[in-house]
Design a protein around this motif. Structure first.
Motif, PDB file in Angstrom:
ATOM      1  N   VAL A  71       0.838  -1.197   0.000  1.00 39.67           N
ATOM      2  CA  VAL A  71       0.000   0.000   0.000  1.00 39.67           C
ATOM      3  C   VAL A  71       0.874   1.248   0.000  1.00 39.67           C
ATOM      4  N   LEU A  72       1.925   1.240   0.810  1.00 37.32           N
ATOM      5  CA  LEU A  72       2.801   2.407   0.870  1.00 37.32           C
ATOM      6  C   LEU A  72       3.557   2.616  -0.430  1.00 37.32           C
ATOM      7  N   ILE A  76       2.985   6.351  -2.670  1.00 40.01           N
ATOM      8  CA  ILE A  76       4.208   6.988  -2.192  1.00 40.01           C
ATOM      9  C   ILE A  76       4.025   8.495  -2.044  1.00 40.01           C
ATOM     10  N   ARG A  77       3.008   9.055  -2.701  1.00 36.93           N
ATOM     11  CA  ARG A  77       2.778  10.497  -2.619  1.00 36.93           C
ATOM     12  C   ARG A  77       2.200  10.923  -1.277  1.00 36.93           C
ATOM     13  N   GLY A  79       1.734  11.791   2.656  1.00 34.84           N
ATOM     14  CA  GLY A  79       2.622  12.352   3.666  1.00 34.84           C
ATOM     15  C   GLY A  79       2.920  11.317   4.743  1.00 34.84           C
ATOM     16  N   ARG A  80       3.886  11.598   5.614  1.00 34.50           N
ATOM     17  CA  ARG A  80       4.263  10.645   6.665  1.00 34.50           C
ATOM     18  C   ARG A  80       3.110  10.371   7.623  1.00 34.50           C
ATOM     19  N   GLY A  81       2.319  11.382   7.944  1.00 30.21           N
ATOM     20  CA  GLY A  81       1.195  11.187   8.859  1.00 30.21           C
ATOM     21  C   GLY A  81       0.154  10.249   8.291  1.00 30.21           C
ATOM     22  N   GLN A  82      -0.118  10.371   6.990  1.00 26.06           N
ATOM     23  CA  GLN A  82      -1.095   9.497   6.358  1.00 26.06           C
ATOM     24  C   GLN A  82      -0.568   8.081   6.204  1.00 26.06           C
ATOM     25  N   GLN A  83       0.730   7.912   6.028  1.00 29.01           N
ATOM     26  CA  GLN A  83       1.289   6.571   5.895  1.00 29.01           C
ATOM     27  C   GLN A  83       1.115   5.797   7.194  1.00 29.01           C
TER      28      GLN A  83
END
Length: 136
Positions: A71-72, A76-77, A79-83
């Motif tokens: 999924v990541l 890849i677009r 942000g870190r918080g959403q990942q």
């Protein structure tokens, strides 16, 4: 997990019958830990392409990657918080601790399994060979 009952659920839980609220809670605990373990740390193959050559089907697969990592990679677009929100992991998930949680939940379920059909007596009389073989 519904589609993989034979591959995931039955392998973790077995075929025993569970009755009661305590068994339901133990199953819920097992599924929660198994979901994290399977999605974060168990790699799986994903079909890349199928090619038919005559009657033969050739399948090619992507390299094995855990579903959360897949999924990541696809998104890849983000942000870190959403990942972290996507995987449900804030970096503290440990495969050893998750596996220990699976084993603890399995032990709890082992104490709660309904054993009514497991104590049936087996007929121990030996079968006579002469009576079992058909006459020609």
């Amino acid at each position: 997990m519904e589609q993989k009952n034979g591959a995931i659920v039955r392998r973790l839980v077995g075929y025993g019958r569970f009755v009661g609220a305590e068994a339901t809670a133990a199953l819920g605990q097992l599924y929660a830990v198994a979901r994290l373990y399977g999605n974060l740390f168990q790699p799986s193959f994903k079909l890349q392409e199928k090619t038919r050559i005559g009657a033969r089907m050739i399948k090619r697969y992507h390299p094995p990657v855990p579903p959360a990592a897949r999924v990541l990679i696809l998104h890849i677009r983000c942000g870190r918080g959403q990942q972290a929100a996507t995987t449900g992991d804030d970096g503290t998930a440990d495969p050893v601790l998750l596996f220990a949680g699976i084993r603890a939940a399995q032990e709890e379920l082992g104490r709660r399994v309904d054993r009514r059909g497991m104590n049936a007596k087996i007929d121990s009389r030996p079968l006579s060979i002469s009576s079992a073989s058909p006459r020609i």
